[in-house]
Design a protein around this motif. Structure first.
Motif, PDB file in Angstrom:
ATOM      1  N   MET A 114       0.757  -1.074   0.045  1.00  0.00           N
ATOM      2  CA  MET A 114      -0.238  -0.085   0.075  1.00  0.00           C
ATOM      3  C   MET A 114       0.969   1.166   0.050  1.00  0.00           C
ATOM      4  SD  MET A 114      -3.445  -0.846   2.368  1.00  0.00           S
ATOM      5  CE  MET A 114      -2.361  -1.198   3.831  1.00  0.00           C
ATOM      6  N   GLY A 115       1.987   1.282   0.491  1.00  0.00           N
ATOM      7  CA  GLY A 115       3.005   2.576   0.720  1.00  0.00           C
ATOM      8  C   GLY A 115       3.358   2.573  -0.617  1.00  0.00           C
ATOM      9  N   ARG A 116       3.783   1.531  -1.634  1.00  0.00           N
ATOM     10  CA  ARG A 116       4.077   2.000  -3.084  1.00  0.00           C
ATOM     11  C   ARG A 116       2.860   2.160  -3.733  1.00  0.00           C
ATOM     12  NH1 ARG A 116       6.659  -2.977  -1.667  1.00  0.00           N
ATOM     13  NH2 ARG A 116       5.092  -4.224  -2.921  1.00  0.00           N
ATOM     14  N   THR A 117       1.752   2.135  -3.344  1.00  0.00           N
ATOM     15  CA  THR A 117       0.657   2.211  -4.143  1.00  0.00           C
ATOM     16  C   THR A 117       0.143   3.851  -4.130  1.00  0.00           C
ATOM     17  OG1 THR A 117      -0.017  -0.105  -4.329  1.00  0.00           O
ATOM     18  CG2 THR A 117      -1.876   1.517  -5.042  1.00  0.00           C
ATOM     19  N   SER A 118       0.149   4.040  -2.630  1.00  0.00           N
ATOM     20  CA  SER A 118      -0.537   5.297  -2.163  1.00  0.00           C
ATOM     21  C   SER A 118       0.406   6.413  -2.554  1.00  0.00           C
ATOM     22  CB  SER A 118      -0.806   5.298  -0.823  1.00  0.00           C
ATOM     23  OG  SER A 118      -1.319   6.462  -0.205  1.00  0.00           O
ATOM     24  N   GLN A 119      -0.529   7.759  -2.876  1.00  0.00           N
ATOM     25  CA  GLN A 119       0.461   8.881  -2.901  1.00  0.00           C
ATOM     26  C   GLN A 119       0.245   9.839  -1.812  1.00  0.00           C
ATOM     27  OE1 GLN A 119       1.653   9.901  -5.859  1.00  0.00           O
ATOM     28  NE2 GLN A 119       1.500   7.471  -6.383  1.00  0.00           N
ATOM     29  N   ALA A 120      -0.219   9.267  -0.776  1.00  0.00           N
ATOM     30  CA  ALA A 120      -0.478  10.150   0.528  1.00  0.00           C
ATOM     31  C   ALA A 120       0.698   9.935   1.411  1.00  0.00           C
ATOM     32  CB  ALA A 120      -1.950   9.667   1.407  1.00  0.00           C
ATOM     33  N   ALA A 121       0.943  11.057   2.237  1.00  0.00           N
ATOM     34  CA  ALA A 121       1.975  11.045   3.062  1.00  0.00           C
ATOM     35  C   ALA A 121       1.375  10.312   4.474  1.00  0.00           C
ATOM     36  CB  ALA A 121       2.498  12.383   3.634  1.00  0.00           C
ATOM     37  N   VAL A 122       1.863   8.824   4.553  1.00  0.00           N
ATOM     38  CA  VAL A 122       1.250   8.088   5.704  1.00  0.00           C
ATOM     39  C   VAL A 122       2.402   7.401   6.461  1.00  0.00           C
ATOM     40  CG1 VAL A 122      -0.145   5.979   6.133  1.00  0.00           C
ATOM     41  CG2 VAL A 122      -0.878   7.565   4.341  1.00  0.00           C
ATOM     42  N   ASP A 123       2.432   7.729   7.687  1.00  0.00           N
ATOM     43  CA  ASP A 123       3.223   6.700   8.431  1.00  0.00           C
ATOM     44  C   ASP A 123       2.926   5.249   8.425  1.00  0.00           C
ATOM     45  OD1 ASP A 123       5.178   5.781  10.208  1.00  0.00           O
ATOM     46  OD2 ASP A 123       4.422   7.094  11.900  1.00  0.00           O
ATOM     47  N   TRP A 124       3.600   4.541   7.431  1.00  0.00           N
ATOM     48  CA  TRP A 124       2.989   3.071   7.296  1.00  0.00           C
ATOM     49  C   TRP A 124       3.235   2.378   8.578  1.00  0.00           C
ATOM     50  CZ3 TRP A 124      -0.468   2.406   3.674  1.00  0.00           C
ATOM     51  CH2 TRP A 124      -0.617   3.386   2.736  1.00  0.00           C
ATOM     52  N   ASP A 125       4.339   2.426   9.179  1.00  0.00           N
ATOM     53  CA  ASP A 125       4.693   1.736  10.325  1.00  0.00           C
ATOM     54  C   ASP A 125       3.668   1.707  11.384  1.00  0.00           C
ATOM     55  OD1 ASP A 125       7.213   0.911   9.344  1.00  0.00           O
ATOM     56  OD2 ASP A 125       8.202   2.638  10.219  1.00  0.00           O
ATOM     57  N   ARG A 126       2.694   2.652  11.363  1.00  0.00           N
ATOM     58  CA  ARG A 126       1.753   3.137  12.189  1.00  0.00           C
ATOM     59  C   ARG A 126       0.434   2.785  11.685  1.00  0.00           C
ATOM     60  NH1 ARG A 126       3.114   6.948  16.551  1.00  0.00           N
ATOM     61  NH2 ARG A 126       0.790   6.619  17.103  1.00  0.00           N
ATOM     62  N   VAL A 127       0.255   2.093  10.732  1.00  0.00           N
ATOM     63  CA  VAL A 127      -1.219   1.740   9.968  1.00  0.00           C
ATOM     64  C   VAL A 127      -1.473   0.321  10.665  1.00  0.00           C
ATOM     65  CG1 VAL A 127      -2.253   1.027   7.757  1.00  0.00           C
ATOM     66  CG2 VAL A 127      -0.703   2.760   7.888  1.00  0.00           C
ATOM     67  N   GLY A 128      -2.593   0.232  11.101  1.00  0.00           N
ATOM     68  CA  GLY A 128      -3.444  -0.800  11.888  1.00  0.00           C
ATOM     69  C   GLY A 128      -4.464  -1.266  11.009  1.00  0.00           C
ATOM     70  N   GLU A 129      -5.009  -2.404  11.665  1.00  0.00           N
ATOM     71  CA  GLU A 129      -6.123  -2.976  11.118  1.00  0.00           C
ATOM     72  C   GLU A 129      -7.224  -2.364  10.821  1.00  0.00           C
ATOM     73  OE1 GLU A 129      -7.183  -7.046  11.726  1.00  0.00           O
ATOM     74  OE2 GLU A 129      -5.048  -7.428  12.583  1.00  0.00           O
ATOM     75  N   GLN A 130      -7.577  -1.241  11.771  1.00  0.00           N
ATOM     76  CA  GLN A 130      -8.692  -0.533  11.752  1.00  0.00           C
ATOM     77  C   GLN A 130      -8.720   0.754  10.768  1.00  0.00           C
ATOM     78  OE1 GLN A 130      -6.314  -0.417  13.913  1.00  0.00           O
ATOM     79  NE2 GLN A 130      -5.511   1.842  14.095  1.00  0.00           N
ATOM     80  N   ASN A 131      -7.579   1.040  10.351  1.00  0.00           N
ATOM     81  CA  ASN A 131      -7.460   2.086   9.104  1.00  0.00           C
ATOM     82  C   ASN A 131      -8.227   1.526   8.061  1.00  0.00           C
ATOM     83  OD1 ASN A 131      -4.525   2.556  10.645  1.00  0.00           O
ATOM     84  ND2 ASN A 131      -5.347   4.389   9.957  1.00  0.00           N
ATOM     85  N   THR A 132      -9.013   2.486   7.351  1.00  0.00           N
ATOM     86  CA  THR A 132      -9.699   2.436   6.151  1.00  0.00           C
ATOM     87  C   THR A 132      -8.730   2.620   5.138  1.00  0.00           C
ATOM     88  OG1 THR A 132     -10.468   4.781   5.802  1.00  0.00           O
ATOM     89  CG2 THR A 132     -11.950   3.528   7.169  1.00  0.00           C
ATOM     90  N   ILE A 133      -9.045   1.954   3.747  1.00  0.00           N
ATOM     91  CA  ILE A 133      -8.135   2.044   2.820  1.00  0.00           C
ATOM     92  C   ILE A 133      -8.268   3.412   2.184  1.00  0.00           C
ATOM     93  CG2 ILE A 133      -7.728   0.824   0.538  1.00  0.00           C
ATOM     94  CD1 ILE A 133      -8.745  -1.559   1.737  1.00  0.00           C
ATOM     95  N   ALA A 134      -9.493   3.768   2.218  1.00  0.00           N
ATOM     96  CA  ALA A 134      -9.640   5.227   1.578  1.00  0.00           C
ATOM     97  C   ALA A 134      -8.787   6.260   2.355  1.00  0.00           C
ATOM     98  CB  ALA A 134     -11.075   5.674   1.615  1.00  0.00           C
ATOM     99  N   SER A 135      -8.811   6.104   3.612  1.00  0.00           N
ATOM    100  CA  SER A 135      -8.092   7.175   4.667  1.00  0.00           C
ATOM    101  C   SER A 135      -6.556   7.057   4.201  1.00  0.00           C
ATOM    102  CB  SER A 135      -8.326   6.852   5.899  1.00  0.00           C
ATOM    103  OG  SER A 135      -7.605   5.903   6.477  1.00  0.00           O
ATOM    104  N   LEU A 136      -6.155   6.110   3.490  1.00  0.00           N
ATOM    105  CA  LEU A 136      -4.628   5.791   3.198  1.00  0.00           C
ATOM    106  C   LEU A 136      -4.093   6.358   1.788  1.00  0.00           C
ATOM    107  CD1 LEU A 136      -4.169   2.171   4.864  1.00  0.00           C
ATOM    108  CD2 LEU A 136      -3.496   4.515   5.794  1.00  0.00           C
ATOM    109  N   GLY A 137      -5.239   6.925   1.220  1.00  0.00           N
ATOM    110  CA  GLY A 137      -4.999   7.577   0.086  1.00  0.00           C
ATOM    111  C   GLY A 137      -5.012   6.739  -1.186  1.00  0.00           C
ATOM    112  N   ILE A 138      -5.801   5.741  -1.118  1.00  0.00           N
ATOM    113  CA  ILE A 138      -5.971   4.644  -2.060  1.00  0.00           C
ATOM    114  C   ILE A 138      -7.179   4.840  -2.747  1.00  0.00           C
ATOM    115  CG2 ILE A 138      -5.986   2.188  -2.684  1.00  0.00           C
ATOM    116  CD1 ILE A 138      -3.764   1.642  -0.519  1.00  0.00           C
ATOM    117  N   ASP A 139      -7.248   5.422  -4.060  1.00  0.00           N
ATOM    118  CA  ASP A 139      -8.566   5.683  -4.626  1.00  0.00           C
ATOM    119  C   ASP A 139      -9.058   4.450  -5.499  1.00  0.00           C
ATOM    120  OD1 ASP A 139      -7.051   6.028  -6.673  1.00  0.00           O
ATOM    121  OD2 ASP A 139      -7.273   8.160  -6.787  1.00  0.00           O
TER     122      ASP A 139
END
Length: 82
Positions: free
Chosen positions: A14-39
């Motif tokens: 997802m880090g390679r796919t997303s264009q959003a500035a996200v701290d991928w080490d802090r992404v957990g199961e509860q994060n929505t895919i849309a909130s991670l910049g994946i349209d």
């Protein structure tokens, strides 16, 4: 492969796919895919990468009910067992 292994791989893909500035080490199961910049367009790339990384096959409509990272991890787990 454990669920934690799957989540680690998902974060990387997802880090390679997303264009959003996200701290991928802090992404957990509860994060929505849309909130991670994946349209919807990025989701197509993500689907291809998931199929390659995990050696699974699926159609876009199979992901209709997948909203969170945890949902996606569960989906992958089921497909890997099939």
């Amino acid at each position: 492969m454990t669920r934690e292994d799957i989540l680690g791989k998902l974060r990387g893909i997802m880090g390679r796919t997303s264009q959003a500035a996200v701290d991928w080490d802090r992404v957990g199961e509860q994060n929505t895919i849309a909130s991670l910049g994946i349209d919807s367009l990025a989701m197509l790339d993500l689907m291809y990468d998931l199929q390659q990384e995990f050696g699974i096959e699926f159609e876009p409509q199979d992901l209709v009910n997948v909203a969170t990272v945890g949902d996606l991890a569960g989906f992958i787990e089921k497909r890997m067992r099939a």
